[in-house]
Design a protein around this motif. Structure first.
Motif, mmCIF file in Angstrom:
data_model
loop_
_atom_site.group_PDB
_atom_site.id
_atom_site.type_symbol
_atom_site.label_atom_id
_atom_site.label_comp_id
_atom_site.label_asym_id
_atom_site.label_seq_id
_atom_site.Cartn_x
_atom_site.Cartn_y
_atom_site.Cartn_z
ATOM 1 N N ARG A 154 0.834 -1.208 0.000
ATOM 2 C CA ARG A 154 0.000 0.000 0.000
ATOM 3 C C ARG A 154 0.866 1.254 0.000
ATOM 4 N N VAL A 155 1.885 1.300 0.857
ATOM 5 C CA VAL A 155 2.773 2.463 0.915
ATOM 6 C C VAL A 155 3.525 2.616 -0.402
ATOM 7 N N ALA A 156 4.018 1.495 -0.945
ATOM 8 C CA ALA A 156 4.761 1.556 -2.201
ATOM 9 C C ALA A 156 3.871 2.063 -3.334
ATOM 10 N N ASP A 157 2.621 1.606 -3.374
ATOM 11 C CA ASP A 157 1.712 2.063 -4.427
ATOM 12 C C ASP A 157 1.437 3.560 -4.300
ATOM 13 N N GLN A 158 1.267 4.036 -3.066
ATOM 14 C CA GLN A 158 1.020 5.467 -2.855
ATOM 15 C C GLN A 158 2.218 6.300 -3.305
ATOM 16 N N LEU A 159 3.407 5.838 -2.959
ATOM 17 C CA LEU A 159 4.603 6.583 -3.357
ATOM 18 C C LEU A 159 4.812 6.524 -4.860
ATOM 19 N N ARG A 160 4.499 5.385 -5.477
ATOM 20 C CA ARG A 160 4.628 5.259 -6.926
ATOM 21 C C ARG A 160 3.711 6.267 -7.624
ATOM 22 N N GLU A 161 2.478 6.362 -7.133
ATOM 23 C CA GLU A 161 1.537 7.320 -7.711
ATOM 24 C C GLU A 161 2.006 8.749 -7.499
ATOM 25 N N HIS A 162 2.545 9.037 -6.307
ATOM 26 C CA HIS A 162 3.027 10.393 -6.021
ATOM 27 C C HIS A 162 4.171 10.766 -6.965
ATOM 28 N N LEU A 163 5.104 9.848 -7.173
ATOM 29 C CA LEU A 163 6.252 10.139 -8.025
ATOM 30 C C LEU A 163 5.849 10.299 -9.483
ATOM 31 N N ALA A 164 4.792 9.628 -9.878
ATOM 32 C CA ALA A 164 4.366 9.692 -11.278
ATOM 33 C C ALA A 164 3.536 10.933 -11.584
ATOM 34 N N MET A 165 3.177 11.705 -10.554
ATOM 35 C CA MET A 165 2.281 12.851 -10.747
ATOM 36 C C MET A 165 3.053 14.121 -11.113
ATOM 37 N N SER A 166 3.951 14.044 -12.075
ATOM 38 C CA SER A 166 4.680 15.249 -12.470
ATOM 39 C C SER A 166 3.775 16.183 -13.259
ATOM 40 N N GLY A 167 3.063 15.652 -14.285
ATOM 41 C CA GLY A 167 2.123 16.465 -15.044
ATOM 42 C C GLY A 167 2.803 17.589 -15.796
ATOM 43 N N ASP A 168 1.994 18.363 -16.521
ATOM 44 C CA ASP A 168 2.518 19.508 -17.252
ATOM 45 C C ASP A 168 2.780 20.661 -16.290
ATOM 46 N N LEU A 169 3.799 21.441 -16.607
ATOM 47 C CA LEU A 169 4.080 22.643 -15.835
ATOM 48 C C LEU A 169 3.255 23.795 -16.394
ATOM 49 N N PRO A 170 2.669 24.637 -15.537
ATOM 50 C CA PRO A 170 1.899 25.780 -16.041
ATOM 51 C C PRO A 170 2.814 26.728 -16.810
ATOM 52 N N SER A 171 2.288 27.293 -17.867
ATOM 53 C CA SER A 171 3.094 28.128 -18.748
ATOM 54 C C SER A 171 2.646 29.578 -18.663
ATOM 55 N N ALA A 172 3.616 30.491 -18.557
ATOM 56 C CA ALA A 172 3.310 31.923 -18.509
ATOM 57 C C ALA A 172 4.547 32.688 -18.980
ATOM 58 N N PRO A 173 4.366 33.834 -19.591
ATOM 59 C CA PRO A 173 5.529 34.599 -20.050
ATOM 60 C C PRO A 173 6.281 35.219 -18.879
ATOM 61 N N ILE A 174 7.587 35.340 -19.054
ATOM 62 C CA ILE A 174 8.405 36.085 -18.091
ATOM 63 C C ILE A 174 8.346 37.559 -18.484
ATOM 64 N N THR A 175 7.913 38.391 -17.570
ATOM 65 C CA THR A 175 7.750 39.817 -17.850
ATOM 66 C C THR A 175 8.712 40.640 -16.988
ATOM 67 N N ARG A 176 8.821 41.908 -17.338
ATOM 68 C CA ARG A 176 9.635 42.815 -16.529
ATOM 69 C C ARG A 176 9.073 42.912 -15.114
ATOM 70 N N GLU A 177 7.754 42.866 -14.994
ATOM 71 C CA GLU A 177 7.128 42.942 -13.669
ATOM 72 C C GLU A 177 7.488 41.718 -12.837
ATOM 73 N N LEU A 178 7.543 40.537 -13.475
ATOM 74 C CA LEU A 178 7.921 39.330 -12.736
ATOM 75 C C LEU A 178 9.363 39.436 -12.253
ATOM 76 N N LEU A 179 10.252 39.971 -13.100
ATOM 77 C CA LEU A 179 11.642 40.141 -12.683
ATOM 78 C C LEU A 179 11.755 41.116 -11.513
ATOM 79 N N ASP A 180 11.047 42.250 -11.610
ATOM 80 C CA ASP A 180 11.070 43.214 -10.500
ATOM 81 C C ASP A 180 10.519 42.581 -9.223
ATOM 82 N N GLY A 181 9.456 41.770 -9.370
ATOM 83 C CA GLY A 181 8.894 41.096 -8.210
ATOM 84 C C GLY A 181 9.855 40.089 -7.610
#
Length: 680
Positions: A154-181
């Motif tokens: 049970r523990v191994a299955d839970q950890l296997r599922e956790h490790l496999a949950m990488s998924g897509d990374l959210p995408s957003a532009p890098i802006t001057r405001e983000l750099l200042d922040g």
């Protein structure tokens, strides 16, 4: 059953080849043996210069009774995290998820498919400070495997599922405001008293400092003037504090891995190639007197103490070395001093002067009445500087008679790529050809031993190439390179294009980038850390965050931006923007772990700056080149005249016989200039 480590490439694994533990290397054969015997796999991960790895080895892995229990109830697998960062990354994620923290040595117990069901770090040989002994842990795990199989699964299955949950990374532009922040967030985490970020322990924030350097050299406006001011202060304070503290080797140059205290006084004494490879370039780029001195001393350290006979650079020096008095291996024994030792080496007057200058006290700043050497105030007087040089030379001679720390002499591709880039910057900015020559030698080793041609790709004629992760004594190990190897080595080769003008390095770099773009890309536009054809682990690792060295993501972004500047190939710029967008979310939340990506983003928002300096060799061309190389984030190449093998130089000619600089930024090129003052 024999120990299986005798033929390993890794010095860390070879350190364990004589253990009574029946170690295996990471392999399908080890898991097959576990299935045959119906026992779990005990995975132990560390590295050769890790102090607590040595402690656990002496306490447990060299103990016959402990080894006998491990051999009876487990198949034990030993992994060098520097050789197999993919294995390390997957199980470090599991360790952090299960315990709330990570580190080395890392101890993980796996089922027959590689799924973890227990994880921890160091375990003592006896119950201590509320921690069970290693033997107690082993007995409990063996009992659980035999008698509570359902719970283990049970523990191994839970950890296997956790490790496999990488998924897509959210995408957003890098802006001057983000750099200042990001700079504002860093300012909130900045330690105004001691420099750096947060409290103890403190690691060199090299990639964040490069971001701050680029921001601090921006032209100020009413909108971002405070950001620039903050960046300049944090950069200057931290760079000075690190260089003046005990984490920096005041005699031989080079930085230890981190400081255990807030004030940079006491280091964890191991010296890593990846830290010093980055810091030598950073300090050279500062353009200050302190920066130039530290860069020279660190470059000299790299060449003197980490260079291998084959021309590459070794991975690390140990923290521990034998104490001359007892013969026992002690952390920091090579580097620490007492006032009496200074007097013995230098005489009464100079010894007292040195003790005061280096903050060596009777009480000691380290352990057992010893002190690390600090140099908080570099003498301004020329006479005092000459005196300091004599004292340092004498103390270095005396220290050289002490038993030396062990050397991990394996060559890691990514870290040698960082060293190539750092030495190129130091050589060009400080006018030291020796450093560029050392970078070329390391690159020649990588090209000869690590880089493997896989034929031509239909992408403009470049050769698609793969890379092997490690070598030792001029022989490559079997492990495939991971993403950081491709990004860091490609960046190193592109630095050599700028340092030498040799187009061969451009061909090799673009071949590596093409191979990475073909085999490491993720559907969201980012990357995985392993190639699509690599060994399948319980999860495919991907981490956009920097650690002590650049992530595969950030190293690839820098390489792609530079490749675009040199070749004009839009696909490299497009790929860099797509990858950077996947880092934006993390960069907004945790800029301390995305400094290298944000440094690239700053350059991309500003241009990037591309400079071709052409004309007859001589002082005029040298002055233009020197100014161009000081421009933050600039890609600069120098040649006698136009060349087609480096596209940035195509069609570039001298102006009325005089050396000229052609400057392009943001897809717009300015008229050529012949005066350094006109370069900004």
């Amino acid at each position: 059953m024999p120990n299986h480590l005798a033929s390993a490439t890794s010095p860390y694994l070879l350190q364990h080849a004589q253990n009574p533990v029946h170690w295996w290397e990471w392999s399908e054969e080890a898991f097959a043996e576990a299935r045959r015997r119906d026992v779990p796999v005990l995975l132990s991960v560390g590295y050769s210069s890790c102090h607590w790895c040595h402690v656990m080895a002496h306490e447990s892995f060299e103990d016959d009774a402990t080894a006998a229990f491990m051999n009876e109830h487990f198949v034990s697998v030993k992994v060098d995290r520097e050789e197999r960062p993919d294995v390390d990354a997957v199980y470090m994620q599991a360790t952090t998820a299960m315990t709330g923290h990570g580190g080395w040595p890392m101890t993980v117990v796996l089922d027959h498919e590689g799924a973890p069901f227990f994880a921890g770090t160091y375990f003592p040989d006896q119950p201590r400070h509320g921690s069970p002994s290693f033997r107690q842990v082993l007995a409990a795990l063996s009992e659980a495997w035999q008698d509570r199989g359902d719970e283990v699964r049970r523990v191994a299955d839970q950890l296997r599922e956790h490790l496999a949950m990488s998924g897509d990374l959210p995408s957003a532009p890098i802006t001057r405001e983000l750099l200042d922040g990001a700079v504002a967030t860093l300012a909130n985490e900045f330690d105004p008293m001691a420099g750096g970020f947060g409290n103890a322990p403190k690691f060199p924030p090299t990639m964040v400092l490069e971001l701050l350097r680029r921001v601090s050299t921006s032209s100020t406006t009413d909108a971002d003037g405070e950001t620039v001011k903050q960046a300049r202060h944090m950069l200057a304070r931290t760079a000075a504090a690190m260089a003046g503290g005990g984490m920096y080797d005041q005699l031989g140059g080079g930085f230890a891995r981190y400081a255990v205290d807030r004030g940079w006084v006491v280091p964890h004494f191991e010296k890593m190639l990846y830290d010093n490879a980055q810091l030598v370039g950073l300090y050279a780029r500062l353009g200050t007197e302190t920066g130039d001195r530290v860069a020279r001393e660190t470059a000299d350290f790299l060449i003197r103490e980490l260079r291998t006979p084959e021309g590459g650079f070794a991975s690390a020096l140990d923290a521990d070395s034998p104490d001359p008095a007892t013969g026992k291996s002690v952390e920091g024994a090579y580097y620490a001093w007492t006032p009496a030792q200074l007097v013995e080496a230098l005489g009464e007057a100079r010894g007292a002067w040195a003790a005061d200058l280096f903050s060596v006290t009777e009480e000691g700043t380290f352990e057992h009445g010893t002190s690390t050497l600090q140099l908080r105030h570099y003498p301004a007087d020329s006479h005092e500087r000459a005196r300091l040089a004599e004292v340092r030379a004498r103390l270095l001679d005396v220290r050289d008679q002490r038993p030396r720390p062990g050397l991990d002499d394996k060559v890691v591709a990514a870290w040698n790529g960082l060293a190539i880039s750092g030495l190129c910057d130091a050589g060009l900015l400080l006018g030291e050809q020796e450093y560029v020559d050392a970078a070329v030698a390391a690159a020649e080793l990588l090209a000869r031993i690590h880089v493997v041609s896989t034929g031509s790709a239909d992408n403009g004629g470049s050769t698609s190439t793969s890379i092997l992760r490690v070598s030792r004594d001029g022989v490559a190990g079997p492990h495939a390179g991971v993403l950081e190897d491709y990004g860091c080595v490609a960046s190193g080769f592109l630095s050599l294009v700028q340092a030498t003008g040799d187009a061969r390095w451009l061909t090799l770099a673009t071949g590596l980038l093409d191979h990475a773009l073909d085999g490491f890309r993720a559907p969201d536009g980012g990357f995985f850390d392993t190639h699509q054809d690599a060994e399948a682990l319980v999860a495919r690792p991907r981490d956009p965050g920097d650690n002590a060295s650049p992530s595969g993501f950030s190293s690839m972004i820098h390489a792609l931006v530079t490749a675009h500047a040199l070749t004009g190939e839009g696909r490299y710029r497009d790929a860099a923007e797509q990858v950077l967008a996947t880092v934006a979310g993390l960069a907004e939340r945790a800029p301390r772990f995305t400094g290298w990506s944000l440094a690239a983003a700053h350059t991309m928002l500003d241009g990037p700056l591309e400079v071709a300096v052409v004309g007859p060799a001589g002082p005029d061309r040298d002055a233009l080149a020197a100014r161009a190389r000081r421009l933050p984030g600039a890609v600069a190449v120098v040649a006698d005249g136009p060349r087609d093998d480096v596209p940035l130089l195509a069609g570039r000619t001298a102006v009325e016989g005089r050396a000229a600089a052609y400057v392009c930024r943001g897809f717009v090129c300015e008229r050529p200039v012949t005066s350094p003052d006109d370069l900004g």
